[in-house]
Design a protein around this motif. Sequence first.
Motif, short mmCIF file in Angstrom:
data_model
loop_
_atom_site.label_atom_id
_atom_site.label_comp_id
_atom_site.label_asym_id
_atom_site.label_seq_id
_atom_site.Cartn_x
_atom_site.Cartn_y
_atom_site.Cartn_z
N GLY A 245 -16.58 7.30 -11.42
CA GLY A 245 -15.46 7.14 -12.33
C GLY A 245 -15.63 5.93 -13.23
O GLY A 245 -16.75 5.52 -13.56
N HIS A 246 -14.50 5.33 -13.59
CA HIS A 246 -14.52 4.22 -14.54
C HIS A 246 -14.78 2.87 -13.86
O HIS A 246 -14.98 1.87 -14.56
CB HIS A 246 -13.18 4.16 -15.28
N GLY A 247 -14.77 2.81 -12.53
CA GLY A 247 -14.96 1.54 -11.86
C GLY A 247 -13.73 0.65 -12.01
O GLY A 247 -12.65 1.10 -12.38
N MET A 248 -13.91 -0.64 -11.70
CA MET A 248 -12.80 -1.60 -11.77
C MET A 248 -13.25 -2.85 -12.50
O MET A 248 -14.41 -3.26 -12.41
CB MET A 248 -12.32 -1.99 -10.36
N SER A 249 -12.30 -3.46 -13.20
CA SER A 249 -12.59 -4.76 -13.81
C SER A 249 -12.59 -5.84 -12.74
O SER A 249 -12.18 -5.60 -11.59
CB SER A 249 -11.52 -5.08 -14.87
N GLU A 250 -13.03 -7.04 -13.10
CA GLU A 250 -13.09 -8.14 -12.14
C GLU A 250 -11.70 -8.48 -11.61
O GLU A 250 -11.51 -8.76 -10.43
CB GLU A 250 -13.73 -9.37 -12.78
N ALA A 251 -10.71 -8.46 -12.50
CA ALA A 251 -9.34 -8.78 -12.08
C ALA A 251 -8.82 -7.75 -11.09
O ALA A 251 -8.18 -8.09 -10.09
CB ALA A 251 -8.43 -8.86 -13.30
N VAL A 252 -9.09 -6.48 -11.36
CA VAL A 252 -8.62 -5.42 -10.45
C VAL A 252 -9.37 -5.48 -9.12
O VAL A 252 -8.77 -5.30 -8.05
CB VAL A 252 -8.79 -4.04 -11.12
N LEU A 253 -10.68 -5.75 -9.15
CA LEU A 253 -11.44 -5.88 -7.91
C LEU A 253 -10.88 -7.00 -7.03
O LEU A 253 -10.83 -6.88 -5.81
CB LEU A 253 -12.91 -6.17 -8.23
N THR A 254 -10.43 -8.09 -7.67
CA THR A 254 -9.92 -9.22 -6.91
C THR A 254 -8.61 -8.88 -6.21
O THR A 254 -8.36 -9.33 -5.09
CB THR A 254 -9.70 -10.42 -7.85
N ASN A 255 -7.77 -8.04 -6.83
CA ASN A 255 -6.43 -7.77 -6.31
C ASN A 255 -6.26 -6.38 -5.73
O ASN A 255 -5.17 -6.03 -5.28
CB ASN A 255 -5.40 -7.96 -7.42
N ALA A 256 -7.31 -5.57 -5.74
CA ALA A 256 -7.16 -4.16 -5.36
C ALA A 256 -6.70 -3.99 -3.92
O ALA A 256 -5.99 -3.02 -3.61
CB ALA A 256 -8.49 -3.43 -5.58
N LEU B 171 -17.46 3.44 -8.55
CA LEU B 171 -17.04 2.45 -7.56
C LEU B 171 -17.60 2.82 -6.20
O LEU B 171 -17.71 4.01 -5.86
CB LEU B 171 -15.51 2.38 -7.49
N ALA B 172 -17.96 1.80 -5.43
CA ALA B 172 -18.39 1.98 -4.04
C ALA B 172 -17.42 1.24 -3.14
O ALA B 172 -17.28 0.02 -3.25
CB ALA B 172 -19.81 1.46 -3.85
N VAL B 173 -16.72 1.97 -2.27
CA VAL B 173 -15.83 1.38 -1.28
C VAL B 173 -16.51 1.52 0.06
O VAL B 173 -16.88 2.62 0.48
CB VAL B 173 -14.46 2.08 -1.27
#
Length: 466
Positions: free
Chosen positions: A400-411, A451-453
């Motif tokens: 998909g679109h992945g996550m920005s750095e800000a979203v990765l920090t708070n996800a 994204l990789a979870v």
Amino acid sequence: MNAPDAPASKGLRPKAKRPQGLRLSLVTRWSALIATLLAVGILIAIWLEHLLPNQPWAVFAICLVCVVPIAIITIRSQIQPILSLFRALEGTVTSYRDGDFSFSLHWQQNDELSDLIAAHNDLGNVLREQRLDLVQRELLLDTMVQNTPVAMLLVADFAASRGTIVYANAAARQLLADGRKLEGRQLRDLLEQAAPALSEALGRGGDGLFTAGEGEDEEVYHLARSSFSLNGRKHELLLLRHLTVELRRQEVQTWKKVIRVISHELNNSLAPLASLAHSGAELVRRGQTERLPQILETIGERTRHLESFILGYARFAKLPTPRIETCSWDAFVKRLASQVQFRAGDALPAEPAQFDPAQMEQALLNLLKNAHESGGKPERVELHIRRTQDAIRIDVLDRGHGMSEAVLTNALVPFYSTKRSGTGLGLALAREIAEAHGGRITLANREGGGLAVTLILPVTQPLNQA
């Protein structure tokens, strides 16, 4: 006679200057001196030969008596300043070794020794500047350490809560000794007077949170520790951070956000329900009941959505202790595949799994659902399960679109969501389940998009199992 000068001169100085004028090297000066002494000896010998003809031994003896004292006096007068210079150099080097860089030397002659003295003085200036810069840095560091709200303790020979405190900042003195000095005291004696929770936190080892006090006096602290060797002795740096105020502030902000999200969802559901109920009552009053089944079906759908929303919050708030069971990976993955589409990776581990199957299924369903909503193609959603040396690694991958750095920090923060209709509980619930099993969860953007979870679960059975 040229002699060294060793005045004490404080403060910074410019680069040392060499003597100006005609330059005579040491080899030139000493060659000229020896040639002069030889010439004097030859002249005396010729003069004595005229006075004492045919008496060579007498001439030789008189020449020795005359020339040797002159040579000794002359050479001594030239060597004495050099010896004094060497003694001065020895003294300044000793001062440098003791940390005193305030001395410099002077040599009047323009020769190799003047180059040595100039280099020596330049070295003193550099060391003096570095020392001043180091003192200023130490002063700045000490000011920062003393004024930080984090309590800092440096303990020597730390072992089993024993050791000598070699440094403590103002926050540590205020927290543990009412502002009194801590240096030189034993940590063991200090812990006997401190809250038992601190001793327990130190005994557990590692970093973590602990709570001191009860009721309204309850205080939350974070303990961080780091070990290192200093001068051949083991030291440990202990950092105690008071988190009560910050946690209460975050708690208030979290509650506000929860109330805002719940209120928004309730309004979005209750307003249509009230409108539909009013419409149904109006239709009954008019006797037009043919649309009542559709209205009742819509009311039921909105009610089920609202119930699902409330149950999601309740499930997150009341996550039970995992009930560890032995599960087959094949059966577990087949059960997941019957509920959501994904592409399985390599061969599954041969060893059976040890976890709560219901909770782990819920966590992976949330992750796979997020992968389908990431903007990528459903057939590109993948699930990989493999055994590492001491853990089970579960990867949920998408394109998909992945996550920005800000979203990765708070996800992984509860109630944080970038979706308009999202509750922010999917990843947070997966994180709670992973940590309840003694594992962890990580997120990272994939190279090429997506994204990789990753869920990391320990192979050994967790301590907090039911």
